[in-house]
Design an enzyme around this catalytic site. Sequence first.
Site, PDB file in Angstrom:
ATOM      1  N   ARG A 175       0.879  -1.012  -0.090  1.00 24.55           N
ATOM      2  CA  ARG A 175      -0.108  -0.105  -0.036  1.00 24.55           C
ATOM      3  C   ARG A 175       0.742   1.338   0.120  1.00 24.55           C
ATOM      4  NH1 ARG A 175      -4.677  -1.141  -2.134  1.00 24.55           N
ATOM      5  NH2 ARG A 175      -5.843  -2.514  -0.839  1.00 24.55           N
ATOM      6  N   ALA A 197     -11.003  -7.013  -1.474  1.00 16.86           N
ATOM      7  CA  ALA A 197     -11.731  -5.733  -1.309  1.00 16.86           C
ATOM      8  C   ALA A 197     -11.580  -5.064  -2.710  1.00 16.86           C
ATOM      9  CB  ALA A 197     -11.546  -4.877  -0.173  1.00 16.86           C
ATOM     10  N   GLU A 241      -4.208  -5.618 -14.113  1.00 17.02           N
ATOM     11  CA  GLU A 241      -2.740  -5.622 -14.632  1.00 17.02           C
ATOM     12  C   GLU A 241      -1.904  -4.819 -13.644  1.00 17.02           C
ATOM     13  OE1 GLU A 241      -1.552  -2.313 -18.045  1.00 17.02           O
ATOM     14  OE2 GLU A 241      -2.797  -4.241 -18.828  1.00 17.02           O
ATOM     15  N   GLU A 250      -9.256 -11.832  -6.712  1.00 17.25           N
ATOM     16  CA  GLU A 250      -8.000 -11.687  -5.675  1.00 17.25           C
ATOM     17  C   GLU A 250      -7.891 -13.126  -4.896  1.00 17.25           C
ATOM     18  OE1 GLU A 250      -8.722  -8.495  -3.059  1.00 17.25           O
ATOM     19  OE2 GLU A 250      -8.344  -7.156  -4.438  1.00 17.25           O
ATOM     20  N   GLU A 280     -14.669  -9.455  -6.664  1.00 13.79           N
ATOM     21  CA  GLU A 280     -13.540  -9.142  -6.189  1.00 13.79           C
ATOM     22  C   GLU A 280     -13.125 -10.317  -5.590  1.00 13.79           C
ATOM     23  OE1 GLU A 280     -11.320  -6.750  -6.497  1.00 13.79           O
ATOM     24  OE2 GLU A 280     -12.222  -5.229  -7.524  1.00 13.79           O
TER      25      GLU A 280
END
Length: 189
Positions: free
Chosen positions: A71, A83, A145, A103, A99
Amino acid sequence: MSENHESIQHPFYEETIESKPIFQGRIISLQVDTVRLPNGETATREIVRHPGAVAVIAIVDNKMLVVEQFRKALEKAQVEIPAGKLDAGEEPEAAALRELEEETGYRARSIVHLQSFSTSPGFAEEIIHLYFTDDLEQGEVHLDEEEFLTCEAITLDQALQYIQDGRICDAKTLLAVSAWRIRTLTGSF
């Protein structure tokens, strides 16, 4: 967010006098509003506009699915529940299902909406819609991507340790661990 009749009637309601767009990005926009305060004075409010997001508490074999990713805003890797943001016109439940599979590689056969909440109401309109599922089947990971992450299934004890270690520190995942703990102890949310 649109104003509703109830908020306009609130004694602390702030009437927008002027709104100036400052920045328009791919995900967020920033505006500065001039507002009239309840006492008649004026003030400015910096507001981040966001399309909203979804998050999923996904339990498989008594373990919660989490992803770890870097992050940039925090300059560190974080462990979080799956999320992502809502696409234009997308319903929250559809986004949650999308999602989760993108993920984690797991597909939910059923999903339950638990709560929708504000992330930072002092300056942002973002709402996260939180879902729960323990009805999962294997699907395929389809990362965006620009998305780099790993997925793992952790126990409640591991989640609590990740919180202690600072690996989990975002509000949605803290809320998810707390909700999962309550469900584990009581059988319901």
